[in-house]
Design a protein around this motif. Sequence first.
Motif, mmCIF file in Angstrom:
data_model
loop_
_atom_site.group_PDB
_atom_site.id
_atom_site.type_symbol
_atom_site.label_atom_id
_atom_site.label_comp_id
_atom_site.label_asym_id
_atom_site.label_seq_id
_atom_site.Cartn_x
_atom_site.Cartn_y
_atom_site.Cartn_z
ATOM 1 N N GLN A 108 -2.114 1.409 -5.632
ATOM 2 C CA GLN A 108 -2.640 1.350 -4.324
ATOM 3 C C GLN A 108 -2.723 2.924 -3.778
ATOM 4 N N GLN B 84 -5.246 5.275 -4.246
ATOM 5 C CA GLN B 84 -6.501 4.996 -3.544
ATOM 6 C C GLN B 84 -6.653 5.717 -2.290
ATOM 7 N N ALA C 220 0.605 -1.458 0.091
ATOM 8 C CA ALA C 220 -0.004 0.007 0.068
ATOM 9 C C ALA C 220 0.913 1.402 -0.176
#
Length: 176
Positions: free
Chosen positions: A47, A50, A41
């Motif tokens: 990722q 997001q 992440a």
Amino acid sequence: MDRDAFRPSPPADVRAEPTDAGTTVVFVRDLRHPPAAVWAALTDPAQLAQWAPFLADRDLGTAGAAVLTLVDGETTQEDPATVRRAEPPHLLEYTWGDDLLRWELSPLGSGTRLTLRHTVADRGMLPMVAAGWHLCLDVADRLLDGDPVGPIRGTEAKDFGWPELRDAYAERLGEG
């Protein structure tokens, strides 16, 4: 999760440490996810898009130059970055413009203790930095849970509790 139902978690314990380059806000967060998932992440551009306040032009999991583009609605600002250290899945350190970010990941049971050290030149920015990362990490946690809410960036953050978080962190950091 329904984005409109999203609410931030309570303010975390933070501290400020003076450094030669300014002041570092130290933000510790325990996550339910293993270090490898948290590492992904923090480094994978898809990722990061997001949950982070920026878009990355490449995977941040290797040392070298990068561009991090701050996003605020339709406004963007490209900032040079340099990944100084990438030791998966435990340590990631990079510059972002004039700031230095150091992400330390330690196993904690089946989860991860994440320690973010974000160094800024202007100590007065610490409450804003802490509030911003607080929201971002709440969003990242939802993403890792498989229940994404989408990134909350820039002026939009005011609709998701950023002013209250900023004020709480100002008090905790002695900036209020």
